[in-house]
Design an enzyme around this catalytic site. Structure first.
Site, mmCIF file in Angstrom:
data_model
loop_
_atom_site.group_PDB
_atom_site.id
_atom_site.type_symbol
_atom_site.label_atom_id
_atom_site.label_comp_id
_atom_site.label_asym_id
_atom_site.label_seq_id
_atom_site.Cartn_x
_atom_site.Cartn_y
_atom_site.Cartn_z
ATOM 1 N N LYS A 281 53.119 24.160 111.574
ATOM 2 C CA LYS A 281 53.607 23.758 110.256
ATOM 3 C C LYS A 281 54.741 24.682 109.819
ATOM 4 O O LYS A 281 54.680 25.892 110.012
ATOM 5 C CB LYS A 281 52.476 23.825 109.224
ATOM 6 C CG LYS A 281 51.813 22.495 108.953
ATOM 7 C CD LYS A 281 50.925 22.556 107.732
ATOM 8 C CE LYS A 281 50.360 21.179 107.392
ATOM 9 N NZ LYS A 281 49.540 21.181 106.200
ATOM 10 N N GLU A 365 34.938 15.576 100.809
ATOM 11 C CA GLU A 365 34.475 15.546 99.426
ATOM 12 C C GLU A 365 33.027 15.079 99.298
ATOM 13 O O GLU A 365 32.278 15.579 98.448
ATOM 14 C CB GLU A 365 35.385 14.646 98.585
ATOM 15 C CG GLU A 365 36.786 15.177 98.375
ATOM 16 C CD GLU A 365 37.740 14.877 99.519
ATOM 17 O OE1 GLU A 365 38.901 15.330 99.478
ATOM 18 O OE2 GLU A 365 37.318 14.183 100.479
ATOM 19 N N ARG A 393 36.251 9.680 96.399
ATOM 20 C CA ARG A 393 35.661 9.651 97.733
ATOM 21 C C ARG A 393 34.225 10.177 97.750
ATOM 22 O O ARG A 393 33.517 10.000 98.734
ATOM 23 C CB ARG A 393 36.531 10.468 98.692
ATOM 24 C CG ARG A 393 38.011 10.184 98.541
ATOM 25 C CD ARG A 393 38.810 10.680 99.683
ATOM 26 N NE ARG A 393 38.800 9.709 100.757
ATOM 27 C CZ ARG A 393 39.418 9.881 101.918
ATOM 28 N NH1 ARG A 393 40.064 10.988 102.163
ATOM 29 N NH2 ARG A 393 39.378 8.967 102.842
#
Length: 567
Positions: A281, A365, A393
């Protein structure tokens, strides 16, 4: 300039390998130029440049389907599919979306704004293709962080048993937003050492051919029997192969030639294939490479220094984090849970202060809330900050595991209401409605930082399900002198009036005060009420006000049905 040659879909196919490498450098410069001015998701896009170039060189995005998981890493894809100029409108009203959007381009195969959905969608598309007797490739590009989501693992399990042609590209950059945690992360760390196995395998074959050239065929069957056992010992990647995938990799995600070669190999294989690609990244821009979390979703910044050019102001997430530290110092039962969003939800300093009392569960979640229920059931006070659109979620866990059992979980709903730049998939405009119908729940929304702090202090003492919802960003323009003690179901009158009752909740109390000032300049006397609680709502104060004024306006940053107006 290679970037000038990319005007429409498949123009990338005309470039040589040398030109593609030059293009990668130019794309990174272009991304920096745009995101430094407009803001946007930077680190993830810098990390996926070569992989996107390779994918769109090997596949035909007019025909083949590429589904980008989460989707915030689709900027390079948009550049390569004729949207180079429109990317300059990123995060502007009416501008290009920062996520794949099927209404924007037919090369955007599926709308993806939330994590861990790509494999499910890709499998559905692949099966539909088979049923319709069509001939195209379907590719899901998913990060290792997104692989911690239960939906991704469920889809992998199903895809492995279906035997349809499907390619899953695992973009392994050791990051989601914060650094990855958990067993999946450890598993992939081991998988990156797979080269030891492949090299050993090649040397053994060469050795057998030298010492027994005439007997090799006779021992092949025996070798095959022991090969699986050896692979299980030496290759952690057997997880993928055991559930039905052909595993390829790991491969350097910044080597276009190697990427194209392995993608071409995958096209000729039958059944589901998983390609393990290792990327970094923020590659190509030192500040983002060194601090990818900071440049996950960046505001305007100076390219030379990497420092934000936006004025630094305290926001609700920071106010929440500071108050939670204060409360945790005096209450050992308080623990914090994050779903891979420690930095975004204001828990960075809490983690430093209480490393044993914070739990990062990854992008999961549902598990975060089920885990919180277990902690609460056994006497702890879990505080769970999750973005509003991500709370959707874990809805089953909120209802079934927390509220039906009436457990003391403090659910902090960050980024509630209109969040602007990230578009429709991230707007937090449903939470007041979907929480309000659940039994045993208390719902609060603060008008400013001080009220948030008071609500949090109150919530951890209730020992019952509590929702505190607050917006992205800082306080409004109004400086409130009134901060009445928090009492369940009790609103507060910010300003008395005779003609119109304006009832607002959360950050909209500031807007209500602005509206009252405008109306009063027109000769209307307005009574402004801060509802504070959606559930239980203060009927007495509201009815008393409406009885007096005979006219009422409600203001909320939520859908019409099920929120404050409905209540």
């Amino acid at each position: 300039m290679q970037l000038e040659k990319i005007k429409k879909t498949n123009d990338i196919k005309k470039l040589s390998n040398k030109e593609k490498n030059e293009l990668a450098v130019e794309i990174r410069d272009y991304l920096l130029e745009i995101v430094s001015k407009n803001g946007g998701h930077l680190a993830s896009n810098l990390g996926i440049v070569e992989l996107t170039i390779a994918l769109e060189s090997v596949f035909d995005v007019n025909k083949d389907k590429i589904i980008w998981d989460v989707g915030h890493q689709c900027y390079v894809h948009k550049i390569l599919t004729g949207r180079k100029e429109s990317l300059k409108t990123l995060r502007k009203f009416g501008g290009v979306s920062g996520f794949p959007k099927v209404s924007e381009s037919k090369t955007d195969a599926f709308n993806t704004g939330h994590s861990s959905t790509s494999i499910s969608a890709a499998l559905g598309m692949a099966i539909a293709r088979d049923l319709k007797h069509e001939d195209n490739h379907v590719i899901a590009v998913i990060g290792d962080g997104a692989l911690t989501g239960g939906m991704a693992l469920e889809a992998l399990n199903h895809a492995g048993s279906m035997k349809t042609n499907l390619t899953v590209i695992l973009n392994d950059n050791e990051m989601s937003i914060s650094k990855n945690v958990g067993g999946i992360s450890l598993f992939l760390s081991k998988a990156r050492t797979r080269k030891f196995y492949t090299e050993s395998n090649r040397h053994v074959k060469n050795f057998l051919n030298k010492i027994m050239p005439n007997k090799t065929a006779k021992i092949v069957k025996f070798v095959r029997k022991i090969k699986y056992s050896i692979k299980q010992l030496l290759m952690p990647t057997m997880l993928f192969e055991d559930i039905g995938f052909r595993y390829l990799g790991p491969v350097d995600g910044h080597d276009i030639e190697k990427l194209e070669n392995i993608l071409k190999i995958s096209k000729d294989l039958d059944g589901p294939v998983l390609i393990h690609v290792v990327t970094k990244k923020g590659k190509g821009y030192k500040p983002a490479a060194e601090n990818p979390a900071k440049f996950h979703s960046a505001s305007n910044f100076d390219i030379e220094t990497g420092e934000s050019t936006k004025a630094k102001v305290k926001d609700y997430s920071k106010a929440f984090g500071e108050k939670l530290i204060e409360l945790a110092k005096n209450n050992e039962k308080i623990v914090a849970i994050t779903a891979a969003m420690k930095d975004g939800t204001g828990l960075t300093e809490f983690a430093k202060e209480f490393p044993d009392r914070i739990f990062d569960v990854g992008i999961a979640e549902q598990h975060a809330l089920g885990f919180a229920a277990g902690l609460a059931k056994n006497g702890m006070t879990p505080v769970v900050p999750i973005y509003s659109s991500f709370y959707q979620r874990g809805y089953d866990q909120v209802i079934h595991d927390i509220c039906i059992q009436n457990l003391g979980v403090v659910m902090c709903v960050d980024r509630a209401g209109i969040v602007g730049n990230d578009g429709e998939t991230h707007q937090g405009v449903f939470d007041l409605s979907f929480f309000s119908i659940i039994p045993n729940i208390t719902i609060m929304a603060p008008k400013d930082f001080e009220e948030l702090e008071n609500m949090l202090e109150y919530a951890v003492t209730l020992n019952k399900p509590v929702v505190i919802r607050y917006p992205r960003g800082g306080e409004g323009k109004t400086k409130f002198d009134i901060h009445e003690p928090i009492e369940t179901g009790k609103a507060e009158v910010i300003k008395a009036g005779e003609d119109i009752s304006i009832i607002a909740i959360g950050k909209m109390v500031d807007r209500a005060c602005e509206v009252a000032n405008i109306l009063e300049a027109d000769g209307k006397s307005c009574e402004v009420i801060n509802a504070r609680f959606l559930k239980s709502i203060d009927k007495e104060t509201i009815i008393e006000s409406i009885t007096k004024t005979k006219e009422v306006i409600t203001i909320e940053d939520n859908i019409v049905k099920g929120g404050l107006g409905t209540a």
